[in-house]
Design a protein around this motif. Structure first.
Motif, short mmCIF file in Angstrom:
data_model
loop_
_atom_site.label_atom_id
_atom_site.label_comp_id
_atom_site.label_asym_id
_atom_site.label_seq_id
_atom_site.Cartn_x
_atom_site.Cartn_y
_atom_site.Cartn_z
N THR A 89 0.92 -1.20 -0.25
CA THR A 89 -0.10 -0.13 0.01
C THR A 89 0.97 1.25 0.28
OG1 THR A 89 -1.57 -1.10 1.23
CG2 THR A 89 -1.73 1.15 1.16
N ALA A 90 1.87 1.40 0.67
CA ALA A 90 2.90 2.32 0.83
C ALA A 90 3.59 2.56 -0.60
CB ALA A 90 3.74 2.31 1.77
N HIS A 91 4.04 1.45 -1.45
CA HIS A 91 4.38 1.71 -2.53
C HIS A 91 3.18 2.13 -3.68
CE1 HIS A 91 7.72 -1.85 -1.97
NE2 HIS A 91 8.25 -0.45 -1.86
N MET A 92 2.01 1.82 -3.40
CA MET A 92 1.10 2.50 -4.28
C MET A 92 0.82 3.75 -4.04
SD MET A 92 0.18 -0.23 -6.08
CE MET A 92 1.94 -0.93 -5.90
N TYR A 93 1.08 4.38 -2.82
CA TYR A 93 0.99 5.68 -2.54
C TYR A 93 2.15 6.42 -3.20
CZ TYR A 93 0.41 10.10 0.33
OH TYR A 93 0.50 11.13 0.72
N LEU A 94 3.36 5.96 -3.18
CA LEU A 94 4.58 6.48 -3.73
C LEU A 94 4.52 6.57 -5.29
CD1 LEU A 94 7.23 4.80 -1.73
CD2 LEU A 94 6.75 7.08 -1.66
N ILE A 95 3.78 5.40 -5.81
CA ILE A 95 3.73 5.56 -7.17
C ILE A 95 2.61 6.34 -7.61
CG2 ILE A 95 3.12 3.86 -9.30
CD1 ILE A 95 4.71 1.74 -7.69
N PHE A 96 1.44 6.33 -7.27
CA PHE A 96 0.21 6.66 -7.72
C PHE A 96 -0.22 8.25 -7.07
CE2 PHE A 96 -0.27 2.30 -8.72
CZ PHE A 96 -0.57 2.39 -10.21
N HIS A 97 0.33 8.63 -6.04
CA HIS A 97 0.04 9.82 -5.68
C HIS A 97 1.09 10.83 -5.76
CE1 HIS A 97 -1.34 13.30 -3.74
NE2 HIS A 97 -0.41 13.06 -2.46
N LEU A 98 2.38 10.13 -5.26
CA LEU A 98 3.58 11.18 -5.49
C LEU A 98 4.37 10.86 -6.74
CD1 LEU A 98 4.89 10.85 -1.92
CD2 LEU A 98 3.65 12.83 -2.74
N ASN A 99 4.06 9.82 -7.63
CA ASN A 99 4.83 9.76 -8.80
C ASN A 99 6.31 9.67 -8.50
OD1 ASN A 99 2.67 11.42 -11.17
ND2 ASN A 99 2.76 9.31 -10.60
N ARG A 100 6.72 8.99 -7.35
CA ARG A 100 8.10 8.82 -7.11
C ARG A 100 8.93 7.84 -8.25
NH1 ARG A 100 9.70 10.62 -1.81
NH2 ARG A 100 8.30 12.44 -1.46
N PRO A 101 9.88 8.13 -8.70
CA PRO A 101 10.14 7.38 -9.95
C PRO A 101 11.10 6.05 -9.73
CG PRO A 101 11.97 9.19 -9.29
CD PRO A 101 10.60 9.28 -8.50
N ASN A 102 11.52 6.00 -8.66
CA ASN A 102 12.17 4.53 -8.48
C ASN A 102 11.63 3.63 -7.42
OD1 ASN A 102 14.50 3.05 -9.23
ND2 ASN A 102 15.70 3.88 -7.58
N VAL A 103 10.42 3.43 -7.66
CA VAL A 103 9.63 2.45 -6.76
C VAL A 103 9.30 1.04 -7.40
CG1 VAL A 103 7.74 2.05 -5.30
CG2 VAL A 103 8.59 4.38 -5.63
N LEU A 104 9.90 0.12 -6.86
CA LEU A 104 9.70 -1.37 -7.19
C LEU A 104 8.67 -2.13 -6.24
CD1 LEU A 104 10.34 -3.14 -9.39
CD2 LEU A 104 12.48 -3.77 -8.22
N PRO A 105 7.60 -2.34 -6.48
CA PRO A 105 6.40 -2.80 -5.63
C PRO A 105 6.68 -4.48 -5.52
CG PRO A 105 5.44 -2.20 -7.65
CD PRO A 105 6.88 -1.69 -7.68
N VAL A 106 7.72 -4.91 -4.80
CA VAL A 106 8.25 -6.27 -4.87
C VAL A 106 6.96 -7.27 -4.30
CG1 VAL A 106 10.64 -5.83 -4.53
CG2 VAL A 106 9.18 -6.06 -2.41
N GLY A 107 6.09 -6.70 -3.66
CA GLY A 107 5.18 -7.55 -3.37
C GLY A 107 3.72 -7.49 -4.17
N ASP A 108 3.85 -7.01 -5.22
CA ASP A 108 2.71 -6.93 -6.27
C ASP A 108 2.46 -7.92 -7.31
OD1 ASP A 108 0.56 -4.88 -7.47
OD2 ASP A 108 1.52 -5.72 -9.19
N VAL A 109 1.36 -8.94 -6.97
CA VAL A 109 1.17 -9.94 -7.86
C VAL A 109 1.28 -9.64 -9.27
CG1 VAL A 109 -0.52 -11.83 -8.13
CG2 VAL A 109 -0.10 -10.96 -5.95
N GLY A 110 0.68 -8.65 -9.54
CA GLY A 110 0.89 -8.39 -11.33
C GLY A 110 2.04 -8.30 -11.83
N LEU A 111 3.09 -7.61 -10.97
CA LEU A 111 4.20 -7.22 -11.31
C LEU A 111 4.96 -8.57 -11.31
CD1 LEU A 111 6.66 -5.36 -11.96
CD2 LEU A 111 6.89 -4.97 -9.65
N ILE A 112 4.87 -9.31 -10.37
CA ILE A 112 5.51 -10.60 -10.32
C ILE A 112 5.14 -11.45 -11.44
CG2 ILE A 112 5.67 -12.72 -9.00
CD1 ILE A 112 5.17 -10.76 -6.38
N ASN A 113 3.79 -11.54 -12.06
CA ASN A 113 3.23 -12.47 -13.14
C ASN A 113 3.76 -11.79 -14.13
OD1 ASN A 113 1.86 -14.11 -11.10
ND2 ASN A 113 -0.12 -12.89 -11.31
N SER A 114 3.95 -10.58 -14.41
CA SER A 114 4.41 -10.12 -15.53
C SER A 114 5.82 -10.41 -15.72
CB SER A 114 4.18 -8.60 -15.70
OG SER A 114 4.59 -8.12 -16.83
N ILE A 115 6.64 -10.34 -14.66
CA ILE A 115 8.14 -10.66 -14.81
C ILE A 115 8.21 -12.01 -15.33
CG2 ILE A 115 10.26 -11.04 -13.26
CD1 ILE A 115 9.60 -8.24 -12.05
#
Length: 191
Positions: free
Chosen positions: A122-148
């Motif tokens: 959830t903190a990663h989603m906040y950094l990505i989608f609210h603050l648009n921080r450029p270097n966030v890798l949401p390691v627990g995201d199932v979609g990202l894991i599946n895509s990798i």
């Protein structure tokens, strides 16, 4: 990214349209992220639509709704408590986004994960989608894991190391993550 990673280069070229958009409301970003925890995009969108039909998603109106009415929208008992807790913290001023947003990524994660119901994802989603921080890798995201797994021909998460991807994609891990999400779901995700 294209120069550093030939596989990601192909994904970027294939998914060139669209872009990551910033959510203007930090409260809503957290609420949307909590709704989306461990759910498919389709299920989260369905719950969110029902909530919006019930009331405007702002702290005062959410707190006025009964737990039962929120659960009828599809929220679990725990997510109902989390969203009401964040609403109370927002109203009391205990949750001060102006101060939080001035911190670096690690400090923001530390502050947000003190909130009941807000974990690393959830903190990663906040950094990505609210603050648009450029270097966030949401390691627990199932979609990202599946895509990798799909894109890099891996059978399981055990076959890759996120540190290697972080090193290769830095300082643009957020952008890499967005393209990898787009590679398995052409929907523009936002929280």
């Amino acid at each position: 990214l294209s120069l550093k990673d030939p596989i990601l280069d192909k994904i970027i070229k294939k998914n060139f349209s669209g872009m990551l958009t910033k959510s203007p409301d930090p409260f809503l970003t957290l609420v949307h992220s909590i709704i989306g925890q461990q759910l498919s995009i389709k299920a989260a969108n369905s719950i969110e639509k029902k909530l919006k039909d019930l009331c405007d998603l702002n702290p005062k109106l959410i707190l006025k709704k009964s737990d039962e009415s929120l659960k009828e929208c599809g929220l679990s008992k725990m997510k109902t408590q989390y969203i009401k807790g964040i609403s109370s913290m927002f109203i009391s001023g205990e949750l001060d986004f102006k101060n939080i947003n001035q911190l670096n990524d690690k400090e923001i994660i530390n502050e947000l994960t003190k909130i009941k119901g807000v974990g690393l994802w959830t903190a990663h989603m906040y950094l990505i989608f609210h603050l648009n921080r450029p270097n966030v890798l949401p390691v627990g995201d199932v979609g990202l894991i599946n895509s990798i797994k799909l894109s890099y021909n891996k059978n399981s998460k055990k076959e890759f190391n996120f540190d290697e991807f972080k090193k290769m994609w830095s300082p643009w891990c957020t952008v890499a993550s967005w393209y990898l999400w787009r590679n398995i779901d052409n929907t523009d995700v936002s929280y």
